[in-house]
Design an enzyme around this catalytic site. Structure first.
Site, short mmCIF file in Angstrom:
data_model
loop_
_atom_site.label_atom_id
_atom_site.label_comp_id
_atom_site.label_asym_id
_atom_site.label_seq_id
_atom_site.Cartn_x
_atom_site.Cartn_y
_atom_site.Cartn_z
N ASP A 66 0.83 -1.21 0.00
CA ASP A 66 0.00 0.00 0.00
C ASP A 66 0.87 1.26 0.00
OD1 ASP A 66 -2.40 1.41 0.00
OD2 ASP A 66 -2.55 1.44 2.18
N ARG A 69 -0.05 7.69 -2.84
CA ARG A 69 0.49 8.81 -2.06
C ARG A 69 1.96 9.05 -2.37
NH1 ARG A 69 -1.21 6.40 3.36
NH2 ARG A 69 -1.69 4.66 1.97
N TRP A 70 2.68 7.97 -2.64
CA TRP A 70 4.11 8.09 -3.02
C TRP A 70 4.23 8.96 -4.27
CZ3 TRP A 70 7.12 6.86 -7.28
CH2 TRP A 70 8.49 6.74 -7.09
N ARG A 116 -0.97 9.04 -10.08
CA ARG A 116 -0.98 7.84 -9.22
C ARG A 116 -0.39 6.62 -9.93
NH1 ARG A 116 -4.10 7.64 -4.73
NH2 ARG A 116 -4.44 5.43 -5.13
N ASN A 128 -11.17 -2.42 -4.94
CA ASN A 128 -10.41 -1.50 -5.80
C ASN A 128 -11.12 -1.20 -7.12
OD1 ASN A 128 -7.19 -2.76 -4.66
ND2 ASN A 128 -8.28 -0.93 -4.00
N GLU A 131 1.82 -12.62 12.77
CA GLU A 131 2.45 -11.45 13.41
C GLU A 131 2.33 -10.29 12.43
OE1 GLU A 131 3.73 -11.19 16.42
OE2 GLU A 131 3.40 -13.30 16.92
C1 IPE Z 1 -5.43 -2.60 -0.02
O1 IPE Z 1 -5.14 -1.25 -0.11
C2 IPE Z 1 -5.41 -3.25 -1.37
C3 IPE Z 1 -4.09 -3.39 -1.98
C4 IPE Z 1 -2.95 -2.99 -1.50
C5 IPE Z 1 -4.08 -4.08 -3.25
P1 IPE Z 1 -6.27 -0.13 -0.24
O2 IPE Z 1 -5.56 1.16 -0.40
O3 IPE Z 1 -7.23 -0.51 -1.30
O4 IPE Z 1 -7.00 -0.23 1.18
P2 IPE Z 1 -7.82 0.85 1.99
O5 IPE Z 1 -8.88 1.38 1.07
O6 IPE Z 1 -6.87 1.93 2.38
O7 IPE Z 1 -8.36 0.12 3.18
C1 IPE Z 2 -1.83 0.21 -3.23
O1 IPE Z 2 -1.56 1.56 -3.33
C2 IPE Z 2 -2.01 -0.43 -4.57
C3 IPE Z 2 -3.40 -0.80 -4.88
C4 IPE Z 2 -4.41 -0.65 -4.08
C5 IPE Z 2 -3.64 -1.38 -6.16
P1 IPE Z 2 -2.73 2.64 -3.29
O2 IPE Z 2 -3.15 2.93 -4.70
O3 IPE Z 2 -3.81 2.24 -2.39
O4 IPE Z 2 -1.95 3.89 -2.72
P2 IPE Z 2 -2.50 4.94 -1.66
O5 IPE Z 2 -2.94 4.15 -0.46
O6 IPE Z 2 -3.64 5.64 -2.32
O7 IPE Z 2 -1.33 5.82 -1.39
MG MG Z 3 -4.16 2.51 -0.41
#
Ligand code: IPE
Ligand code: IPE
Ligand code: MG
Length: 234
Positions: free
Chosen positions: A14, A18-19, A27, A62, A193
């Site tokens: 995850d 944001r990175w 994104r 997603n 864990e």
């Molecule tokens: C979980 O991350 C799914 C993956 C990393 C593929 P999300 O970014 O979708 O989760 P939430 O919405 O913050 O809980």
């Molecule tokens: C995780 O990164 C990857 C997927 C959910 C596919 P995010 O896309 O959720 O990244 P953030 O949480 O918005 O930064």
């Molecule tokens: Mg995320």
């Protein structure tokens, strides 16, 4: 590195979005960087005491994201399979995708099946990618598939298209500074864990993986029993 025990490690990758946003990039650039981080882990997998590595790539929730991001992610998975399928085969890795397959593009499902079959005769660690995955969905689906002769674990395996057994997770890592499971491996993580890291996934590498494994070995897993060496007071 302690090699006395081989582990099932699960990672919630995850923080990609944001990175990228912190770098004023779209994104999808974050997801591309996340793909490179994953490739680096796979490249160095033989240096770790891991028998199974389960990676959360795309959750059923997603699909709620904008079409362009969803499409971009699946294009990335498609390219990832094309590029890293042969590498997994060469590195003696086994390969399996867990999750629903009926909503994934046919050309991607074909690649998934192809590399699962190709890597079947390998004997090294198992890479499991969770795509269109939801733990709750699989638990409910397993309930529907259950017959009186079948144990629940087997029903989950069947639901997950599992060509390999469902193994308990020893260590779960989530990057991206969130402390939640987001519907990932709820059954398998019963005694896992948990490690929640502040860093975004694209910044994660085998250096951090080694550090987390060292921290894991400092924890005492009790599985409901008394601490090792402690005599019951009765
Ligand atoms: C979980 O991350 C799914 C993956 C990393 C593929 P999300 O970014 O979708 O989760 P939430 O919405 O913050 O809980
Ligand atoms: C995780 O990164 C990857 C997927 C959910 C596919 P995010 O896309 O959720 O990244 P953030 O949480 O918005 O930064
Ligand atoms: Mg995320």
């Amino acid at each position: 590195m302690n090699f006395s025990q081989s582990l099932h490690i699960a990672i919630i990758m995850d923080g990609n979005g944001r990175w990228a946003q912190a770098r004023h990039q779209p994104r999808l650039m974050g997801h591309q960087a996340g793909g490179r981080a994953l490739a680096e882990i796979i490249r160095n997998l033989q240096d770790f005491p891991i028998h199974t590595l389960t990676l959360y790539c795309f959750s059923q929730d997603n699909w709620k994201r904008p079409d362009a991001e969803v499409q971009g992610l699946w294009d990335l998975f498609d390219r990832f399979l094309k590029r890293h399928g042969p590498e997994m085969l060469k590195r003696n890795l086994r390969f399996n995708v867990i999750g629903r397959r009926d909503r994934i593009q046919a050309k991607i499902v074909r690649k998934i099946r192809h590399w699962e079959t190709q890597c079947r005769a390998n004997s090294g660690p198992l890479i499991r990618l969770a795509m269109d995955y939801s733990a709750k969905w699989h638990l409910e689906d397993a309930g529907r598939l259950l017959t009186p002769e079948m144990d629940y674990r087997s029903a989950i395996e069947k639901s997950q298209n599992g060509i390999y057994p469902v193994e308990s997770v020893d260590l779960l890592i989530r990057t991206g500074n969130e402390s939640r499971l987001s519907d990932f491996l709820l059954y398998e993580c019963a005694y896992a864990e948990l490690f929640f890291l502040p860093m975004a996934w694209p910044d994660f590498s085998s250096v951090e993986l080694a550090q987390v494994i060292d921290r894991y070995h400092q924890r005492e897993r009790r599985f409901g029993a008394l601490p090792l060496g402690q005599v019951a007071q009765s």
